[in-house]
Design an enzyme around this catalytic site. Structure first.
Site, PDB file in Angstrom:
ATOM      1  N   LYS A 120      -9.191 -17.386  -4.299  1.00 35.46           N
ATOM      2  CA  LYS A 120      -8.001 -17.245  -3.453  1.00 35.46           C
ATOM      3  C   LYS A 120      -7.927 -18.281  -2.333  1.00 35.46           C
ATOM      4  O   LYS A 120      -6.829 -18.743  -2.009  1.00 35.46           O
ATOM      5  CB  LYS A 120      -7.908 -15.829  -2.884  1.00 35.46           C
ATOM      6  CG  LYS A 120      -7.618 -14.817  -3.986  1.00 35.46           C
ATOM      7  CD  LYS A 120      -7.078 -13.510  -3.449  1.00 35.46           C
ATOM      8  CE  LYS A 120      -6.958 -12.536  -4.612  1.00 35.46           C
ATOM      9  NZ  LYS A 120      -5.935 -11.548  -4.495  1.00 35.46           N
ATOM     10  N   GLU A 204      -6.845 -12.486   6.185  1.00 41.14           N
ATOM     11  CA  GLU A 204      -5.415 -12.805   6.239  1.00 41.14           C
ATOM     12  C   GLU A 204      -4.765 -11.946   7.299  1.00 41.14           C
ATOM     13  O   GLU A 204      -5.223 -10.831   7.565  1.00 41.14           O
ATOM     14  CB  GLU A 204      -4.739 -12.435   4.897  1.00 41.14           C
ATOM     15  CG  GLU A 204      -4.658 -13.555   3.910  1.00 41.14           C
ATOM     16  CD  GLU A 204      -3.979 -13.139   2.602  1.00 41.14           C
ATOM     17  OE1 GLU A 204      -3.252 -12.130   2.569  1.00 41.14           O
ATOM     18  OE2 GLU A 204      -4.177 -13.843   1.611  1.00 41.14           O
ATOM     19  N   HIS A 239      -2.214  -0.670  -3.597  1.00 41.07           N
ATOM     20  CA  HIS A 239      -2.070  -2.084  -3.957  1.00 41.07           C
ATOM     21  C   HIS A 239      -1.895  -2.315  -5.455  1.00 41.07           C
ATOM     22  O   HIS A 239      -2.053  -3.445  -5.927  1.00 41.07           O
ATOM     23  CB  HIS A 239      -3.255  -2.926  -3.449  1.00 41.07           C
ATOM     24  CG  HIS A 239      -3.540  -2.725  -1.986  1.00 41.07           C
ATOM     25  ND1 HIS A 239      -2.581  -2.883  -1.025  1.00 41.07           N
ATOM     26  CD2 HIS A 239      -4.673  -2.377  -1.341  1.00 41.07           C
ATOM     27  CE1 HIS A 239      -3.106  -2.637   0.159  1.00 41.07           C
ATOM     28  NE2 HIS A 239      -4.372  -2.318  -0.002  1.00 41.07           N
ATOM     29  N   ARG A 296      -1.941 -15.843 -16.290  1.00 40.99           N
ATOM     30  CA  ARG A 296      -1.907 -15.117 -17.572  1.00 40.99           C
ATOM     31  C   ARG A 296      -0.569 -14.411 -17.682  1.00 40.99           C
ATOM     32  O   ARG A 296       0.230 -14.449 -16.765  1.00 40.99           O
ATOM     33  CB  ARG A 296      -3.013 -14.069 -17.584  1.00 40.99           C
ATOM     34  CG  ARG A 296      -2.897 -13.203 -16.335  1.00 40.99           C
ATOM     35  CD  ARG A 296      -3.689 -11.937 -16.366  1.00 40.99           C
ATOM     36  NE  ARG A 296      -3.844 -11.369 -15.044  1.00 40.99           N
ATOM     37  CZ  ARG A 296      -2.993 -10.552 -14.440  1.00 40.99           C
ATOM     38  NH1 ARG A 296      -1.861 -10.217 -15.032  1.00 40.99           N
ATOM     39  NH2 ARG A 296      -3.232 -10.077 -13.234  1.00 40.99           N
TER      40      ARG A 296
HETATM   41  P1  ADP Z   1      -5.168  -8.484  -5.978  1.00 46.86           P
HETATM   42  O1  ADP Z   1      -5.416  -9.869  -6.490  1.00 46.86           O
HETATM   43  O2  ADP Z   1      -6.406  -7.695  -5.713  1.00 46.86           O
HETATM   44  O3  ADP Z   1      -4.145  -7.729  -6.787  1.00 46.86           O
HETATM   45  P2  ADP Z   1      -3.186  -9.405  -4.066  1.00 46.86           P
HETATM   46  O4  ADP Z   1      -3.503 -10.494  -3.139  1.00 46.86           O
HETATM   47  O5  ADP Z   1      -2.355  -9.733  -5.270  1.00 46.86           O
HETATM   48  O6  ADP Z   1      -4.525  -8.670  -4.522  1.00 46.86           O
HETATM   49  O7  ADP Z   1      -2.455  -8.229  -3.282  1.00 46.86           O
HETATM   50  C1  ADP Z   1      -2.131  -6.987  -3.866  1.00 46.86           C
HETATM   51  C2  ADP Z   1      -1.242  -6.185  -2.932  1.00 46.86           C
HETATM   52  O8  ADP Z   1      -1.920  -5.944  -1.681  1.00 46.86           O
HETATM   53  C3  ADP Z   1       0.049  -6.859  -2.543  1.00 46.86           C
HETATM   54  O9  ADP Z   1       1.076  -6.668  -3.493  1.00 46.86           O
HETATM   55  C4  ADP Z   1       0.357  -6.173  -1.223  1.00 46.86           C
HETATM   56  O10 ADP Z   1       0.888  -4.888  -1.423  1.00 46.86           O
HETATM   57  C5  ADP Z   1      -1.006  -6.011  -0.589  1.00 46.86           C
HETATM   58  N1  ADP Z   1      -1.346  -7.181   0.258  1.00 46.86           N
HETATM   59  C6  ADP Z   1      -2.108  -8.249  -0.073  1.00 46.86           C
HETATM   60  N2  ADP Z   1      -2.198  -9.120   0.947  1.00 46.86           N
HETATM   61  C7  ADP Z   1      -1.474  -8.607   1.965  1.00 46.86           C
HETATM   62  C8  ADP Z   1      -1.180  -9.021   3.311  1.00 46.86           C
HETATM   63  N3  ADP Z   1      -1.672 -10.149   3.818  1.00 46.86           N
HETATM   64  N4  ADP Z   1      -0.387  -8.221   4.054  1.00 46.86           N
HETATM   65  C9  ADP Z   1       0.095  -7.062   3.566  1.00 46.86           C
HETATM   66  N5  ADP Z   1      -0.142  -6.610   2.329  1.00 46.86           N
HETATM   67  C10 ADP Z   1      -0.928  -7.364   1.527  1.00 46.86           C
END
Ligand code: ADP
Length: 521
Positions: A120, A204, A239, A296
């Protein structure tokens, strides 16, 4: 790389996505090879493939995740390509590399793109260099809570600690107060270590009420990269996506074009080829930020197919063969509205506990505008070994409200017994005024969902009650009268659910007694 034909594909996956890939291969005249673990030997993906090979016992570490074993089958079956589906080895750069080294085509991006986007912090670096906005965060991984503090001070709480190798919502912790940082930091690290074998985390800024809007990308090896519009995936639980739709109610044409162009830039930043997804978070002022790229096919890809009429798996295979994309951005048209509900075997009234067991009865919804992608049949088992997703119910409608009404109808029509499902939760979402008006964020379920608000008389409950009535009274099903009977017992659903899978006679007689009492009173 040039053009190479694909005549036979090994699908390195199971369940609905393996079947999904097999279907398109069949339409393209491509032969298919399935692999299966012991417990999956009679699954539809095995029965529908031209050939199938046993690769090990049920745990995925001893079967679907075994690179060597899968390559051995690929060689034995003389395939010329491997499709990874999603999950399992789909985002494993080593797997992609090994497939190519064996002289086979990996139906997906290069190992380098997977590696870059799978990290990431590296992905954030690459796309920021291409002027794509990212959620504010630390540039590199952070070693200790102490080191995280300066970022937290500068940007303010809340912050989110995330696994560098993250996926599936694992290794994430929200920190609201400085005093919680040390404990949550180590919790994220150890979850990351056990989930990904990589304990690196970074920080973040936590966006408080965001929406998740992602763009589907297609790219060929000649530098043509297009987007196929967005998918609104804001309705999540812990999430994880539950309901997805396209288009997103918050995007107008200008914003769609801007986000779409940005998504294309992000994909180009890692020389991306094949199908992929750029995920964004959108804040309340409609600022959008790159979240991550999934290298993917996504679970929710069918809604894009429904709205564009483009078969994404066919495009993946064509691009992998070295063909040029057959269309430019301006050639892609979008029609109507599509929604997907993920149907999981889980007990929504009991803290979402997985509900494993044999599916004793299954009659999925049908009719105009309904598509169902499912990899298990009646008599099949939802086991502890794999993801408990039973089905992806997808509808298309001319407008959003038509699609919502159609999805409600399809959810109510869906008959399934033997395991509990989240159909009532999906109905809860589809009926909620905030969902209907489009006024929601990623906390929608956490904020509004309570088990006691679930619709109590679904088709599942009614049918189950009707079936049991018929059994008890030893007579043929007469829909009208039995439905009436079941409706006099609003709580029959739970009773019926718990007794039907196990044919528990004690419960049946209890239930019968209750019914007689109800009739007397
Ligand atoms: P993963 O790869 O584990 O699925 P992601 O980065 O795609 O994680 O995030 C999954 C979810 O987590 C997002 O759709 C959102 O709901 C929440 N999320 C991730 N990062 C943030 C952030 N910086 N602020 C608020 N919500 C977040």
């Amino acid at each position: 790389m040039g053009k190479r034909s694909i005549k036979k594909v090994l699908v390195a996956n199971r369940g609905e996505i393996a079947l999904r890939v097999i279907r398109t291969c069949r339409e393209m005249g491509i032969e298919t090879v399935a692999v299966y673990s012991e417990i999956d030997r009679n699954m539809p993906h095995v029965l529908n493939a031209d050939e199938a090979y046993h690769i090990g016992p049920p745990p995925s570490r001893e079967s679907y995740l075994l690179i060597e074993k899968i390559l051995e089958v690929a060689k034995r079956a003389k395939v010329d390509a491997v499709h990874p589906g999603y999950g399992f080895l789909a985002e494993n750069d080593e797997f992609a590399e090994r497939v190519s080294k064996e002289g086979l085509i990996f139906v997906g991006p290069s190992a380098d793109s997977i590696r870059a986007m799978g990290d990431k912090t590296e992905a954030r670096r690459l796309v920021s260099n291409a002027k794509v906005p990212v959620v504010p965060g630390t540039e590199d991984s952070v070693e200790s809570a102490q080191e995280a503090r300066s970022f937290c001070k500068e940007y303010g709480y809340p912050v989110l600690i995330k696994a560098v190798a993250g996926g599936g919502g694992k290794g994430m912790r929200i920190v609201h107060k400085p005093e919680d940082l040390p404990q949550l930091f180590s919790a994220a690290q150890s979850e990351a270590r056990s989930a990904f074998g990589d304990s690196r985390v970074y920080v973040e800024k936590y966006l408080e009420r965001p929406r998740h809007v992602e763009f589907q990308i297609l790219a060929d090896q000649y530098g043509n990269t297009v987007h196929l519009g967005e998918r609104e995936c804001t309705i999540q639980r812990r999430h994880q996506k539950v309901v997805e739709e396209t288009p997103s109610i918050i995007l107008d044409d200008a914003m769609r074009a801007k986000m779409g162009m940005t998504a294309v830039l992000a994909a180009k930043a890692c020389n991306y080829q094949n199908a992929g997804t750029i995920e964004f978070l959108v804040d309340k002022d409609k600022n959008f930020y790159f979240l991550e790229m999934n290298t993917r096919l996504q679970v929710e890809h069918p809604i894009t197919e429904m709205r564009t009429g483009i078969d994404l798996v066919a495009q993946q295979l064509r691009v992998a063969m070295g063909e040029e994309l057959g269309f430019r951005q301006g050639d892609i048209s979008f029609y109507g509205h599509a929604i997907e509900c993920r149907i999981y075997a889980e007990d929504v009234e009991n803290d979402f506990l997985p509900s494993t067991g044999i599916i004793t009865h299954l009659k999925p919804s049908q009719g105009l505008g309904v598509r169902e992608d499912r990899g298990v049949e009646q008599g099949g088992e939802i086991s502890v070994y794999y993801d408990p997703m039973i089905s992806k119910l997808v509808v298309w409608g001319g407008t959003r409200s038509e699609a919502i009404e159609r999805m409600k109808r399809a959810l109510r029509e869906y008959e399934i017994l033997g395991v509990r499902t989240n159909i009532p939760l999906n109905l809860f979402v589809l009926q909620h005024p905030k969902f209907v008006s489009g006024d929601f964020d990623t906390h929608f379920l956490a904020n509004y969902y309570r088990p006691e608000l679930l619709e109590k008389t679904t088709a599942v409950g009614r049918t189950a009650a009707a079936v049991v009535c018929a059994l008890l009274h030893d007579r043929a099903l007469s829909r009208g009268s039995l439905q009436q009977m079941s409706e006099t017992m609003p709580n029959s659903r739970n009773e019926v659910h718990s007794m039907f899978p196990s044919q528990n006679h004690v419960l049946i007689s209890k239930w019968k007694q209750q019914r007689i009492n109800n009739m007397r009173s």
